[in-house]
Design an enzyme around this catalytic site. Structure first.
Site, PDB file in Angstrom:
ATOM      1  CB  SER A 181      -0.572  -0.219   1.409  1.00  0.00           C
ATOM      2  OG  SER A 181      -0.250  -0.080   2.444  1.00  0.00           O
ATOM      3  CG  HIS A 209      -3.638  -0.192  -1.878  1.00  0.00           C
ATOM      4  ND1 HIS A 209      -3.777   0.254  -2.507  1.00  0.00           N
ATOM      5  CD2 HIS A 209      -3.401  -0.741  -1.094  1.00  0.00           C
ATOM      6  CE1 HIS A 209      -4.321   0.843  -1.334  1.00  0.00           C
ATOM      7  NE2 HIS A 209      -3.848   0.417  -0.192  1.00  0.00           N
ATOM      8  CE  LYS A 240      -7.762   1.192   0.941  1.00  0.00           C
ATOM      9  NZ  LYS A 240      -7.170   0.127   1.937  1.00  0.00           N
TER      10      LYS A 240
HETATM   11  C1  LIG Z   1      -7.068  -0.253   3.149  1.00  0.00           C
HETATM   12  C2  LIG Z   1      -5.919  -1.374   3.707  1.00  0.00           C
HETATM   13  C3  LIG Z   1      -6.782  -2.356   4.326  1.00  0.00           C
HETATM   14  C4  LIG Z   1      -8.121  -1.650   5.209  1.00  0.00           C
HETATM   15  O1  LIG Z   1      -9.166  -1.556   4.649  1.00  0.00           O
HETATM   16  P1  LIG Z   1     -10.168  -1.014   5.092  1.00  0.00           P
HETATM   17  O2  LIG Z   1     -11.747  -0.915   4.265  1.00  0.00           O
HETATM   18  O3  LIG Z   1      -9.824   0.987   4.696  1.00  0.00           O
HETATM   19  O4  LIG Z   1     -10.430  -0.390   6.417  1.00  0.00           O
HETATM   20  C5  LIG Z   1      -6.028  -3.584   5.022  1.00  0.00           C
HETATM   21  N1  LIG Z   1      -5.542  -4.128   4.185  1.00  0.00           N
HETATM   22  C6  LIG Z   1      -4.306  -2.588   3.178  1.00  0.00           C
HETATM   23  C7  LIG Z   1      -3.780  -3.405   2.236  1.00  0.00           C
HETATM   24  C8  LIG Z   1      -5.280  -1.197   3.209  1.00  0.00           C
HETATM   25  O5  LIG Z   1      -4.348  -0.975   2.208  1.00  0.00           O
END
Ligand SMILES: *Cc1c(COP(=O)(O)O)cnc(C)c1O
Length: 387
Positions: A181, A209, A240
């Site tokens: 990320s 991602h 995302k």
């Molecule tokens: C953003 C993210 C999460 C958490 O997800 P949310 O839906 O924002 O709580 C988990 N793992 C990774 C790699 C992330 O980038």
């Protein structure tokens, strides 16, 4: 004596680590506005622009009209609503697994899943750059935790050997992100799969991602490498590239049944609003459509233009591997100054500092969306070159 809250804040400020919330009165889109000032944002994980996609908004509105806004209680108490079940069917189909389960966030997904699968007799082996939710989930599970240097297969192998010798009979789970990320690079998943198979371990891959960005119809890195059947626990978030909110696990029917029974963040938390589930299903359907495939191509075209504008970042065979491009500056103060200078020139790019990244690796984290124009990308790169 414990430090006062004031002292704690002053300490953070003195180390350029104080964070503040900023408020924008605009949707997730490249053009944002803060207190009347227009900025072009390169900060969002909404890589395909689905957070504002008309089909998703319409789906959510129709679901509100039909089901209302709240879901009443946790699903084991008041039951699933049809949109929750339909979303999970769509995720399982999209991911090519028997079943799927959704949680209120990706963070809750990691916490609940690792806690449900592991206890103090088990071993969790994590890539050092794994997301905080995975680290917290591993810690909370009380399993023995081993960390391998980022993407270091030799060290992963020695941890697997160590676990086989010292914890015979334990459940061993290898945990990695597909696309990291804060660094935007990919895990060597083919090699990780070979190792976990050799040692009879399970594998959890967080595709947060990678979904929407890699693989056929944006199914993620496991799909891109044709490893779908090899990943025991496919984790992801709906927040995302899918543009909505919530997290999920896709896997075997048995795995999902165990999570329903044991994942505390699922059991003890109210189900997400039905309108979110409906919008997320519309997001998956969008990605499976031709329009979705075109949108993903547009994203890669935009990433290509960024690469052309900034060839110095991609020398020595380095390539753009995802929609995340880090510009590592080192010192937190330097990263903050660079972000301020970009803001003066009309761009919002977040400075990422400790503890999100290592102390000496503060950075600008640039994220590109299919919605950016070539002109916006060229203008950003002009300022980046002058930093
Ligand atoms: C953003 C993210 C999460 C958490 O997800 P949310 O839906 O924002 O709580 C988990 N793992 C990774 C790699 C992330 O980038």
């Amino acid at each position: 004596m414990a430090a006062s809250i004031e002292d704690q804040l002053a300490d953070l400020r003195s180390r350029s680590l104080l964070r503040r919330l900023r408020t924008f009165d605009t949707p997730q889109q490249p053009e944002i506005e803060e207190s009347g000032k227009s900025l072009i944002s390169f900060a969002s994980n909404d890589y395909l622009g689905l957070a504002t996609e008309p089909a998703l908004k319409e789906a959510a509105k129709a679901a509100i009209d039909r089901y209302g806004v709240g879901s009443g209680a946790a699903r084991l108490i008041s039951g699933s609503l049809a949109p929750h079940a339909q979303l999970e069917e769509a995720i399982a189909r999209f991911k090519g697994t028997e079943a799927a389960l959704t949680f209120s966030s990706g963070y809750a997904t990691a916490l609940g899943t690792l806690g449900a699968l592991c206890g103090e007799d088990d071993v969790i082996i994590l890539d050092k750059l794994s997301h905080a939710s995975l680290i917290d989930g591993a810690r909370l599970s009380r399993a023995t935790v081993r960390v391998f240097p980022h993407n270091h297969l030799g060290k992963l192998e020695s941890h697997l050997e160590w676990a086989a010798e010292n914890h015979p009979g334990a459940r061993v789970i290898v945990v990695t992100e597909a696309v990291f990320s804060m660094d935007g690079d990919r895990a060597p998943l083919t090699e990780i799969v070979a190792l976990k198979n050799e040692f009879g371990a399970m594998l959890l891959v967080d595709e947060a991602h990678a979904v929407g960005v890699l693989g056929r119809n944006g199914r993620g890195l496991a799909d891109a490498l044709r490893l779908e059947g090899e990943v025991d626990i496919q984790m992801g978030t709906l927040s995302k590239a899918l543009g909505v909110a919530g997290g999920y696990i896709a896997g075997s029917r048995r795995l999902i049944e165990l999570l329903v029974n044991r994942a505390r963040s699922f059991i003890y938390s109210t189900a997400p609003p039905p309108s979110l589930a409906t919008a997320a299903r519309a997001a998956i359907e969008f990605m499976e459509s031709e329009a979705g495939e075109n949108r993903r191509e547009q994203l890669w075209e935009n990433l290509g233009s960024f690469g052309e504008e900034m060839p110095q970042l991609f020398s020595d065979g380095r390539r753009i591997q995802s929609a995340i491009i880090p510009l590592i500056l080192g010192d937190s103060g330097r990263a903050l100054e660079a972000a301020d200078r970009l803001a003066e020139r009309g761009f919002y790019v977040p400075a990422i500092r400790h503890p999100t990244v290592p102390r000496d690796a503060a950075r600008l984290r640039i994220t590109i969306s299919a919605r950016h124009t070539r002109q916006q990308i060229a203008a950003l790169c002009g300022v980046l070159r002058s930093l």
